[in-house]
Design an enzyme around this catalytic site. Sequence first.
Site, PDB file in Angstrom:
ATOM      1  N   LYS A 159       0.884  -1.186   0.000  1.00  0.00           N
ATOM      2  CA  LYS A 159       0.000   0.000   0.000  1.00  0.00           C
ATOM      3  C   LYS A 159       0.911   1.222   0.000  1.00  0.00           C
ATOM      4  O   LYS A 159       1.107   1.867   1.032  1.00  0.00           O
ATOM      5  CB  LYS A 159      -0.904  -0.010   1.241  1.00  0.00           C
ATOM      6  CG  LYS A 159      -2.260  -0.637   0.972  1.00  0.00           C
ATOM      7  CD  LYS A 159      -3.151  -0.615   2.184  1.00  0.00           C
ATOM      8  CE  LYS A 159      -4.022   0.616   2.281  1.00  0.00           C
ATOM      9  NZ  LYS A 159      -5.046   0.731   1.240  1.00  0.00           N
TER      10      LYS A 159
HETATM   11  N1  PMP Z   1      -7.108  -2.561  -3.339  1.00  0.00           N
HETATM   12  C1  PMP Z   1      -6.696  -1.316  -3.068  1.00  0.00           C
HETATM   13  C2  PMP Z   1      -6.007  -0.534  -4.144  1.00  0.00           C
HETATM   14  C3  PMP Z   1      -6.930  -0.752  -1.808  1.00  0.00           C
HETATM   15  O1  PMP Z   1      -6.521   0.490  -1.539  1.00  0.00           O
HETATM   16  C4  PMP Z   1      -7.620  -1.513  -0.842  1.00  0.00           C
HETATM   17  C5  PMP Z   1      -7.902  -0.912   0.513  1.00  0.00           C
HETATM   18  N2  PMP Z   1      -6.913  -1.209   1.439  1.00  0.00           N
HETATM   19  C6  PMP Z   1      -8.015  -2.818  -1.154  1.00  0.00           C
HETATM   20  C7  PMP Z   1      -7.746  -3.304  -2.425  1.00  0.00           C
HETATM   21  C8  PMP Z   1      -8.705  -3.694  -0.160  1.00  0.00           C
HETATM   22  O2  PMP Z   1      -7.801  -4.171   0.806  1.00  0.00           O
HETATM   23  P1  PMP Z   1      -8.254  -4.480   2.309  1.00  0.00           P
HETATM   24  O3  PMP Z   1      -9.390  -5.421   2.225  1.00  0.00           O
HETATM   25  O4  PMP Z   1      -7.066  -5.111   2.919  1.00  0.00           O
HETATM   26  O5  PMP Z   1      -8.622  -3.198   2.918  1.00  0.00           O
END
Ligand code: PMP
Length: 315
Positions: A159
């Site tokens: 991220k």
């Molecule tokens: N893809 C992206 C680009 C994101 O920013 C997120 C949010 N964190 C997700 C997928 C979903 O991930 P998570 O379920 O771990 O929040």
Amino acid sequence: MKSPMLEYAFFEGEFVPFTEAKVSVGTHALQYGTGAFAGIRGYLDADGETINIFRLPDHSARLLNSAKLLRAPLPFNRESLADTIVKLVEKNAPGKDVYIRPFVYKSSVQLTPRLMGLDSELAIYMLELGDYLDTSSGVKAAVSSWQRVSDNSIPGRGKLSGSYINSALAKDEAEEKGADEAILLDAHGHVAEGSGCNLFLVRDGALITAPVTGDILEGITRRSIILFARDLGIPVEERVIDRSELYIADEAFFCGTGMQIAPIASIDGRLVHEGNVGPITSQVREIFFDTVRGKNPKYAHFLTKIRIPVAAGAN
Ligand code: PMP
């Protein structure tokens, strides 16, 4: 406007008022996007006195992996990072659902866009947050003309702050078209994910989602849904998805920490499940919300439970 931020933040090793958690305008991360972050939700339990943090150790582990990609060594491991987050929640004692944002960043004031030889820091802040997009009736999605960043340009499995320009371009385009969220394709034209969420389709009774090698963030909600579905006996396929499958899917939904589970009512103007929420989406969504509210003992191990003093919870 009242700031939605809660009173305390963790900043460079201490708990301080949020308003004092500030960096220099020359900070490397501010100039080059050399940061990495997590987004974690804490839900008010059905008992009204407990905050349930969903999959905290997993978020903590993913942030440390993102930090590795950034070459940002931190004096934290998975446990001590999770403990610091718990302490911050206890200090803020929220009485509502919250979103917690830990952020690792290159703090040096330095001009060269590089990763090595720079200082790294950790900050954490939190705010009260309800639904980010509608989770009940269905959102509009639009395929983006922006291509999802590839692993060989900026690794999407971290991220990483800078790569969110890609998300922002796609989100703006989707909203300008009258949609709520974008669907990004990868460099081969295959379906990757949303601008800030993963994507599932349902075809012939099976859940389908892009593989973790498909330039997606390895979503923690995505992983939870795969588990819920398998436990329900619903087949799950992690595979390459063609764009045209979006238009003939029986059901579709976005998922993520911010997004939670958002059923998709239409994609590029084509109705999905006649614009209504389909049965598999609905089943998975129910398990998710029961779990985070502390009403599903089967997945109670996904919750870090923090008791909030009654006086704090009452406001
Ligand atoms: N893809 C992206 C680009 C994101 O920013 C997120 C949010 N964190 C997700 C997928 C979903 O991930 P998570 O379920 O771990 O929040």
